[in-house]
Scaffold this motif. Sequence first.
Motif, PDB file in Angstrom:
ATOM      1  N   TYR A  16       1.195  -0.987   0.087  1.00  0.00           N
ATOM      2  CA  TYR A  16      -0.118  -0.282   0.008  1.00  0.00           C
ATOM      3  C   TYR A  16       0.716   1.317  -0.251  1.00  0.00           C
ATOM      4  CZ  TYR A  16      -4.074  -2.784   0.886  1.00  0.00           C
ATOM      5  OH  TYR A  16      -4.969  -4.030   1.272  1.00  0.00           O
ATOM      6  N   GLN A  18       1.489   4.938   1.196  1.00  0.00           N
ATOM      7  CA  GLN A  18       0.474   5.490   2.445  1.00  0.00           C
ATOM      8  C   GLN A  18       1.673   7.096   2.213  1.00  0.00           C
ATOM      9  OE1 GLN A  18       1.034   3.568   5.955  1.00  0.00           O
ATOM     10  NE2 GLN A  18      -2.008   3.243   5.536  1.00  0.00           N
ATOM     11  N   VAL A  23       3.875   0.596   2.290  1.00  0.00           N
ATOM     12  CA  VAL A  23       3.845  -0.141   2.989  1.00  0.00           C
ATOM     13  C   VAL A  23       3.850  -1.726   2.350  1.00  0.00           C
ATOM     14  CG1 VAL A  23       2.369  -0.782   5.233  1.00  0.00           C
ATOM     15  CG2 VAL A  23       2.352   0.899   4.866  1.00  0.00           C
ATOM     16  N   ALA A  25       2.268  -4.438   3.057  1.00  0.00           N
ATOM     17  CA  ALA A  25       1.053  -5.147   4.503  1.00  0.00           C
ATOM     18  C   ALA A  25       1.832  -6.880   3.652  1.00  0.00           C
ATOM     19  CB  ALA A  25      -0.140  -4.662   3.917  1.00  0.00           C
ATOM     20  N   PRO A  44       0.823  -9.777  15.347  1.00  0.00           N
ATOM     21  CA  PRO A  44       0.187  -8.216  16.156  1.00  0.00           C
ATOM     22  C   PRO A  44      -0.548  -7.184  15.183  1.00  0.00           C
ATOM     23  CG  PRO A  44       2.847  -8.467  15.465  1.00  0.00           C
ATOM     24  CD  PRO A  44       2.351  -9.937  15.422  1.00  0.00           C
ATOM     25  N   SER A  45      -0.889  -6.548  15.481  1.00  0.00           N
ATOM     26  CA  SER A  45      -1.683  -5.419  14.777  1.00  0.00           C
ATOM     27  C   SER A  45      -0.905  -5.271  13.490  1.00  0.00           C
ATOM     28  CB  SER A  45      -2.061  -4.403  15.606  1.00  0.00           C
ATOM     29  OG  SER A  45      -2.998  -3.702  15.228  1.00  0.00           O
ATOM     30  N   GLY A  46      -0.888  -5.233  12.951  1.00  0.00           N
ATOM     31  CA  GLY A  46      -0.494  -3.990  11.382  1.00  0.00           C
ATOM     32  C   GLY A  46       0.351  -5.781  10.934  1.00  0.00           C
ATOM     33  N   SER A  47       0.537  -7.032  11.363  1.00  0.00           N
ATOM     34  CA  SER A  47       1.083  -7.531  10.383  1.00  0.00           C
ATOM     35  C   SER A  47       0.420  -8.237   9.555  1.00  0.00           C
ATOM     36  CB  SER A  47       0.801  -8.791  11.704  1.00  0.00           C
ATOM     37  OG  SER A  47       0.268  -9.180  12.231  1.00  0.00           O
ATOM     38  N   GLY A  48      -0.580  -7.736   8.872  1.00  0.00           N
ATOM     39  CA  GLY A  48      -1.080  -8.485   7.687  1.00  0.00           C
ATOM     40  C   GLY A  48      -2.183  -9.251   7.624  1.00  0.00           C
ATOM     41  N   LYS A  49      -2.529 -10.122   8.596  1.00  0.00           N
ATOM     42  CA  LYS A  49      -3.714 -10.530   8.759  1.00  0.00           C
ATOM     43  C   LYS A  49      -4.401 -11.136   7.927  1.00  0.00           C
ATOM     44  CE  LYS A  49      -3.795 -10.404  13.397  1.00  0.00           C
ATOM     45  NZ  LYS A  49      -3.738  -9.003  13.454  1.00  0.00           N
ATOM     46  N   THR A  50      -5.403  -9.838   7.903  1.00  0.00           N
ATOM     47  CA  THR A  50      -6.937  -8.972   7.255  1.00  0.00           C
ATOM     48  C   THR A  50      -6.587  -8.917   5.972  1.00  0.00           C
ATOM     49  OG1 THR A  50      -7.508  -7.590   9.316  1.00  0.00           O
ATOM     50  CG2 THR A  50      -8.497  -7.542   6.921  1.00  0.00           C
ATOM     51  N   THR A  51      -4.827  -8.317   5.789  1.00  0.00           N
ATOM     52  CA  THR A  51      -4.978  -7.726   4.009  1.00  0.00           C
ATOM     53  C   THR A  51      -4.798  -9.907   3.247  1.00  0.00           C
ATOM     54  OG1 THR A  51      -3.048  -6.290   4.215  1.00  0.00           O
ATOM     55  CG2 THR A  51      -3.076  -7.265   2.307  1.00  0.00           C
ATOM     56  N   GLU A 172     -10.273 -11.996  12.214  1.00  0.00           N
ATOM     57  CA  GLU A 172     -10.426 -12.087  13.713  1.00  0.00           C
ATOM     58  C   GLU A 172     -12.402 -12.546  14.366  1.00  0.00           C
ATOM     59  OE1 GLU A 172      -8.495  -9.230  16.379  1.00  0.00           O
ATOM     60  OE2 GLU A 172      -7.251  -8.758  14.208  1.00  0.00           O
ATOM     61  N   HIS A 205      -5.348 -12.497  17.795  1.00  0.00           N
ATOM     62  CA  HIS A 205      -4.697 -12.395  18.236  1.00  0.00           C
ATOM     63  C   HIS A 205      -4.725 -12.883  19.860  1.00  0.00           C
ATOM     64  CE1 HIS A 205      -5.413  -8.263  17.217  1.00  0.00           C
ATOM     65  NE2 HIS A 205      -6.293  -8.662  18.237  1.00  0.00           N
TER      66      HIS A 205
HETATM   67  N1  LIG Z   1      -6.249   0.445   2.903  1.00  0.00           N
HETATM   68  C1  LIG Z   1      -5.644   0.244   2.759  1.00  0.00           C
HETATM   69  N2  LIG Z   1      -4.811   1.419   2.810  1.00  0.00           N
HETATM   70  C2  LIG Z   1      -3.315   1.629   3.435  1.00  0.00           C
HETATM   71  N3  LIG Z   1      -2.690   1.126   3.798  1.00  0.00           N
HETATM   72  C3  LIG Z   1      -3.326  -0.178   4.723  1.00  0.00           C
HETATM   73  C4  LIG Z   1      -4.547  -0.635   4.190  1.00  0.00           C
HETATM   74  N4  LIG Z   1      -5.214  -1.760   4.324  1.00  0.00           N
HETATM   75  C5  LIG Z   1      -4.034  -2.335   5.522  1.00  0.00           C
HETATM   76  N5  LIG Z   1      -2.466  -1.520   5.268  1.00  0.00           N
HETATM   77  C6  LIG Z   1      -1.459  -1.637   6.120  1.00  0.00           C
HETATM   78  O1  LIG Z   1      -1.156  -2.580   5.958  1.00  0.00           O
HETATM   79  C7  LIG Z   1      -0.857  -3.429   6.929  1.00  0.00           C
HETATM   80  C8  LIG Z   1      -1.295  -4.695   7.780  1.00  0.00           C
HETATM   81  O2  LIG Z   1      -3.095  -4.043   7.484  1.00  0.00           O
HETATM   82  P1  LIG Z   1      -3.508  -5.392   8.267  1.00  0.00           P
HETATM   83  O3  LIG Z   1      -5.174  -4.425   7.982  1.00  0.00           O
HETATM   84  O4  LIG Z   1      -3.684  -6.578   6.984  1.00  0.00           O
HETATM   85  O5  LIG Z   1      -3.208  -6.191   9.554  1.00  0.00           O
HETATM   86  P2  LIG Z   1      -3.527  -7.352  10.474  1.00  0.00           P
HETATM   87  O6  LIG Z   1      -3.350  -8.175  10.816  1.00  0.00           O
HETATM   88  O7  LIG Z   1      -5.225  -7.164  10.087  1.00  0.00           O
HETATM   89  O8  LIG Z   1      -3.815  -5.963  11.426  1.00  0.00           O
HETATM   90  P3  LIG Z   1      -5.099  -5.745  12.527  1.00  0.00           P
HETATM   91  O9  LIG Z   1      -4.647  -7.074  13.943  1.00  0.00           O
HETATM   92  O10 LIG Z   1      -4.826  -4.397  12.943  1.00  0.00           O
HETATM   93  O11 LIG Z   1      -6.238  -6.126  12.408  1.00  0.00           O
HETATM   94  C9  LIG Z   1      -1.106  -2.273   8.074  1.00  0.00           C
HETATM   95  O12 LIG Z   1       0.098  -1.882   7.879  1.00  0.00           O
HETATM   96  C10 LIG Z   1      -1.781  -1.717   7.956  1.00  0.00           C
HETATM   97  O13 LIG Z   1      -1.704  -0.159   8.216  1.00  0.00           O
END
Ligand SMILES: Nc1ncnc2c1ncn2[C@@H]1O[C@H](COP(=O)(O)OP(=O)(O)OP(=O)(O)O)[C@@H](O)[C@H]1O
Lengths: 231, 406
Positions: A16, A18, A23, A25, A44-51, A172, A205
């Motif tokens: 991504y 930013q 980033v 992700a 951890p948060s931001g590690s990329g799980k959702t992505t 989650e 998590h």
């Molecule tokens: N649409 C987007 N635009 C810019 N950056 C993004 C976008 N979606 C995710 N990111 C970035 O990509 C990285 C991974 O995000 P992701 O949501 O996959 O993390 P996560 O592991 O699911 O976190 P959480 O536990 O907080 O849900 C983060 O740094 C986030 O800021």
Amino acid sequence: MEDHAIVRLEDASKYYRQGQMEVHAVDGLSFDIHKGDFTALCGPSGSGKTTVLNLIGGLDVPTSGKVFLEGRDIGLLSRSKISAIRRDRIGFVFQAYNLIPVMTAYENAAFVLSLQGVSDRECRDRVTAILKEVGLEGLENRRPDEMSGGQQQRVAIARAIVTRPAIVLADEPTANVDSANADSLLGLMERLNRESGVTFLFSTHDQRVMDRARRIIRLHDGRIESDEVFN
Amino acid sequence: MRTLKIASRNVFRNWHRTLVTTAAMGFAGFIMILFASLMEGLLQGSERNAVSMDLGDIQIHAPDYREDPDLYKVISDPDRILADLKKAGFHAAKRLYGFGLAASGATSAGVQLRGIDLSNESDVTQINRHVLKGKWLEESDPSGVVIGRKLARTLGVDIGDELIFVGQATDGSMANDIYTVKGILKSVGEEVDRAGLYMQDSAFRELMVLPEGAHEIAVMRPDRSTDLIAATSKVADIAPGCETLNWRELMPVIARILDLADSQMIIMVIITYTAVAMLVLNAMLMTVFERIRELGIMKAVGVKPWQIMMLVYAETFMQVLAASIIAGVSGIALSRYFEHNGIDLSSLAEGASFGGVAVDPIWRAHLTAESVAVPIVFLFIIAFLSVLYPAIKAAVIQPVRAIHHR
Ligand SMILES: Nc1ncnc2c1ncn2[C@@H]1O[C@H](COP(=O)(O)OP(=O)(O)OP(=O)(O)O)[C@@H](O)[C@H]1O
Ligand SMILES: [Mg+2]
């Protein structure tokens, strides 16, 4: 394992932008998910799980690398093909607000089936059975705002599995419910996996949730930190 | 069907917004229906006054009578023309015109004398039924006259009063006689109201010493829905050497106003609805943004973009449908009311005229299918156009963004 992987990531990355920064992700991930797996995606948060889940679910496209779903490279499919695959082959459970507020538990659970054009009769039989299975018998006519967070997540799970998808992707699923409810949701998912062979890939998590998984993929900054299988 | 079910629930979900939007659309529609039927009433009244009270559909004159209405410029064989017109299926009547002075007591006024062919005139116009006070001319009473309402006031005469006409006859002698006011006409038009003095044909001929000819032949089609132009040329063929014009040519201003009425109505509707369109646009945009997450989930689980658009349109449709019913019922009800109970303008604008044609002092609505259909159809069109943007917005929502929205 030699059988066809349901999900295969090959060096998949998602970047991504930013501002000036890029980033990473998801950064060059490769792994397989097989039929019958019960896998947790941790980190951890931001590690990329959702992505990762979004890439597998065809909600997002990788910047580079490939994502295969049941052997098909989803990067090569049209939008409407992907949308049909989501409808027919994937069950989604999101963190919260999964349900359509104006529809009852029954209607929400039946929503994807009716999109598939399943007959009313068959729909009724399957939805009634699933709602019973997820422990919502008697709550069919409740609207989401008349149910607890745990009950709502159960409806979401019912909606996800009633279509008999290849895989259920749950981001989650327990994050918005108390620990007792989290426990019983996990118990439900485990049982569905064990008894009906539903393949689950869920992110969390929460340590206690991880403990129930048979495989844990740990992510850090979009890369795999560890990938362990338990028995 | 599923879409309609979800849509209807969404419509009730934020019911105050729905109520406001629907009420606004309904009110605008209602106003437009009422406006359309009142306009229609006004225009039909004008056309009726112009054509059915005075002009007739088509008129025949001696070649330059209209430029210079001279007593001597007569149609020389009016009876032959009349007979041929009747054979061709037209209604027709001869008319005579003269000018002079009418006096009663100390007051006098210039008048336009009209000699009426009583037996035929009632087939052509309805002037005989347009009497405000007293009665129309009668064959048995050659000294009875009917006059315009303003003239009656100028002269200060009422039914039964006498008036004296003074003019110049065709033989150069002084034409004068005493007549009795038999009737006073309702408003017809500026000219008739102010100066019209109607008497029967034979009385006119005697007074003005004009035994032969006619100044005008007024023609009416038995079926007014037939082609006016074709009828005009047919009449012209029957009266060669004369000038034959239809009412549109005789009163181009009125004809033009009537022609433009439909497009003017549509312009009015569009202007009024623009405000409504903004309201609908805003309301639907708000609904879409409020539900961005749920729409995202819908898309994530496989709902297609066009299905999302259908949903937004279904919600709009229901509201417009409800608004149309409100507009239709109240618009028709009030228009009907104003059809039966006209708005009395007599105190406001006595003898108002509209392109030289009198406007009835009682303004009545005239409800037509069009005056209901145009406002309602346009309500749908405008609402559907204005909801295009929110609908597209909803359809192109990206599930990933929508689900993580907030
Ligand atoms: N649409 C987007 N635009 C810019 N950056 C993004 C976008 N979606 C995710 N990111 C970035 O990509 C990285 C991974 O995000 P992701 O949501 O996959 O993390 P996560 O592991 O699911 O976190 P959480 O536990 O907080 O849900 C983060 O740094 C986030 O800021
Ligand atoms: Mg996440």
